[in-house]
Design a protein around this motif. Structure first.
Motif, short mmCIF file in Angstrom:
data_model
loop_
_atom_site.label_atom_id
_atom_site.label_comp_id
_atom_site.label_asym_id
_atom_site.label_seq_id
_atom_site.Cartn_x
_atom_site.Cartn_y
_atom_site.Cartn_z
N LYS A 147 0.83 -1.26 -0.08
CA LYS A 147 0.14 0.03 -0.08
C LYS A 147 0.77 1.25 -0.06
N PHE A 148 1.98 1.53 0.77
CA PHE A 148 2.74 2.41 0.68
C PHE A 148 3.35 3.05 -0.53
N MET A 149 3.43 1.96 -1.38
CA MET A 149 3.98 2.12 -2.89
C MET A 149 2.84 2.96 -3.57
N ALA A 150 1.68 2.41 -3.69
CA ALA A 150 0.69 3.00 -4.19
C ALA A 150 0.36 4.32 -3.81
N GLU A 151 0.39 4.61 -2.25
CA GLU A 151 0.10 5.94 -1.64
C GLU A 151 1.15 6.92 -2.22
N SER A 152 2.40 6.39 -2.39
CA SER A 152 3.52 7.23 -2.71
C SER A 152 3.11 7.77 -4.47
N ALA A 153 2.57 6.94 -4.93
CA ALA A 153 2.38 7.31 -6.39
C ALA A 153 1.26 8.41 -6.55
N LYS A 154 0.26 8.32 -5.87
CA LYS A 154 -0.79 9.07 -5.36
C LYS A 154 -0.46 10.75 -5.08
N ILE A 155 0.65 10.51 -3.83
CA ILE A 155 1.28 11.71 -3.52
C ILE A 155 1.88 12.59 -4.51
N LEU A 156 2.81 11.83 -5.37
CA LEU A 156 3.40 12.62 -6.31
C LEU A 156 2.78 12.93 -7.60
N SER A 157 1.67 12.17 -7.97
CA SER A 157 0.66 12.45 -9.04
C SER A 157 -0.80 12.40 -8.72
N PRO A 158 -1.27 13.46 -7.90
CA PRO A 158 -2.63 13.48 -7.52
C PRO A 158 -3.43 13.48 -8.36
N GLU A 159 -3.16 14.08 -9.67
CA GLU A 159 -4.03 14.28 -10.77
C GLU A 159 -4.43 12.87 -11.49
N LYS A 160 -3.53 11.79 -11.11
CA LYS A 160 -3.70 10.64 -11.76
C LYS A 160 -4.65 9.92 -10.76
N THR A 161 -5.22 8.96 -11.56
CA THR A 161 -6.02 7.65 -10.96
C THR A 161 -5.13 6.80 -10.56
N VAL A 162 -4.98 6.37 -9.18
CA VAL A 162 -4.00 5.32 -8.76
C VAL A 162 -5.22 4.06 -8.24
N LEU A 163 -4.80 3.02 -8.89
CA LEU A 163 -5.73 1.79 -8.36
C LEU A 163 -4.63 0.82 -7.96
N PHE A 164 -5.04 0.30 -6.72
CA PHE A 164 -4.48 -0.69 -5.85
C PHE A 164 -5.26 -1.84 -5.85
N PRO A 165 -4.87 -3.16 -6.85
CA PRO A 165 -5.92 -4.29 -6.79
C PRO A 165 -6.13 -4.86 -5.56
N VAL A 166 -5.34 -4.84 -4.57
CA VAL A 166 -5.60 -5.58 -3.35
C VAL A 166 -5.40 -4.80 -2.23
N LEU A 167 -6.45 -4.12 -1.58
CA LEU A 167 -6.65 -3.13 -0.66
C LEU A 167 -5.53 -3.58 0.79
N ASP A 168 -6.01 -4.96 1.01
CA ASP A 168 -5.18 -5.34 2.18
C ASP A 168 -3.72 -5.84 2.05
N ALA A 169 -3.01 -5.65 1.03
CA ALA A 169 -1.54 -5.80 0.76
C ALA A 169 -0.73 -4.59 1.50
N GLY A 170 -0.76 -4.92 2.93
CA GLY A 170 -0.10 -3.94 3.52
C GLY A 170 1.51 -4.30 3.77
N CYS A 171 1.97 -3.11 4.51
CA CYS A 171 3.42 -3.61 4.82
C CYS A 171 3.50 -3.43 6.53
N PRO A 172 3.97 -4.39 7.04
CA PRO A 172 4.01 -4.46 8.47
C PRO A 172 5.07 -3.51 9.04
N MET A 173 6.28 -3.31 8.35
CA MET A 173 7.21 -2.17 8.81
C MET A 173 6.55 -0.77 9.00
N ALA A 174 5.72 -0.55 7.74
CA ALA A 174 5.33 0.62 7.81
C ALA A 174 4.20 0.92 8.91
N ASP A 175 3.46 -0.10 9.36
CA ASP A 175 2.52 -0.23 10.17
C ASP A 175 3.10 0.00 11.61
N MET A 176 4.38 -0.13 11.96
CA MET A 176 5.07 -0.01 13.03
C MET A 176 5.55 1.48 13.42
#
Length: 303
Positions: A61-90
């Protein structure tokens, strides 16, 4: 069946003016349909600069979010919403704010493996491939680094004149590896080099012949004259390593290194996301703007 769904995805991609981005840790079928495969830094560059209006991000998820942060005008789709990063969650914002207040002169540096909310509180992001280059340009003597204590520790070793305050986060996939498992494998092979990701702990890094990012490991193995390697990072990278180096041998420890979140995305998920334009990443705009500064600082300082 697989060919059919691949053809349908490619057709939809043209219709929707979409680009598919995949991390090296994704399953081979996903890497095969992607327009670009790479590590976090490379993919963030592609997401920022691509001409397509729709980005399908196959990673966590943090990768898809980073894409949206950098390109707010684009539509960013993230096929599996619960594909998270345990490290990021820490890492969480409340504790980070407290830490920043305790060290008011510190530069706050976050690994890209962090949430949008955490990035919004940081001065600059880094990736494992850009961290050292960026830190060479930092004048601050005090650095707060989060969330990965292992990558932070590796960076700190290269800059002994600076004081690093390390967050106690880690990647479970890299943290669980034991030195004995690697040495046992090494002793069973001839003339083998150990290539290690800096998300591994110091004990593992100490026995490495090379320490680097996913893309760095691929580049090193490709350019080196050695034939045999032990790869100490998520096993998805083996697909690209073997494809680029068919005459070389790549080994992993018996227990393996698998990130289950990275393996969640299937061709069916990508197809459904594109077909229905579903699982779009939506960010709070004020938070996005603050996080954008940290990511843009990363790209500017990594040049």
């Amino acid at each position: 069946m697989e060919k059919d769904i691949k053809d349908q995805i490619l057709k939809l991609k043209k219709e929707k003016n979409a680009i598919i981005l995949a991390h090296y840790y994704q399953i081979p079928e996903i890497q095969d349909i992607a327009d670009a495969v790479g590590d976090s830094y490379y993919l963030s560059e592609i997401a920022r600069d691509c001409k397509e209006s729709v980005i399908v991000f196959c990673g966590v998820k943090f990768m898809a979010e980073s894409a949206k942060i950098l390109s707010p005008e684009k539509t960013v789709l993230f096929p599996v919403l619960d594909a998270g990063c345990p490290m990021a969650d820490m890492a969480n914002t409340a504790d980070l704010i407290k830490l920043k207040n305790q060290h008011p002169k510190a530069l706050t540096v976050c690994y890209i493996n962090s949430s949008t909310e955490v990035k919004a509180l940081c001065d600059v992001c880094v990736t494992s491939s850009s961290a050292l280059k960026i830190m060479k340009k930092v004048d601050n003597q005090e650095i707060i680094f989060l969330p990965d204590r292992n990558l932070g520790g590796y960076i700190a070793e290269q800059f002994p004149d600076k004081k690093f305050i390390l967050w106690e986060g880690f990647c479970p996939t890299h943290e669980k590896i034991e030195k004995e498992s690697i040495l046992k494998l090494k002793n069973s092979l001839e003339d083998v080099k150990i290539l290690v990701h800096p998300e591994c702990n110091k004990e593992i890094r100490n026995i490495a012949d090379y320490i680097g990012s996913t893309s760095g490991i691929i580049k090193h193995a490709t350019e080196s004259t050695n034939k045999n390697y032990i790869i100490v990072t998520e096993e998805g990278v083996l697909y690209e390593l073997k494809k680029s180096n068919p005459n070389k041998n790549f080994h992993v420890i018996d227990s393996g290194m698998i990130c289950n979140n990275m393996k969640k995305t299937t061709l069916e998920d990508v197809y459904g996301s594109l077909l229905n334009m579903q699982n779009e990443i939506i960010l709070d705009e004020d938070t996005r703007i603050k996080a954008h500064r940290a990511l843009m600082n990363m790209h500017e300082m990594a040049r």
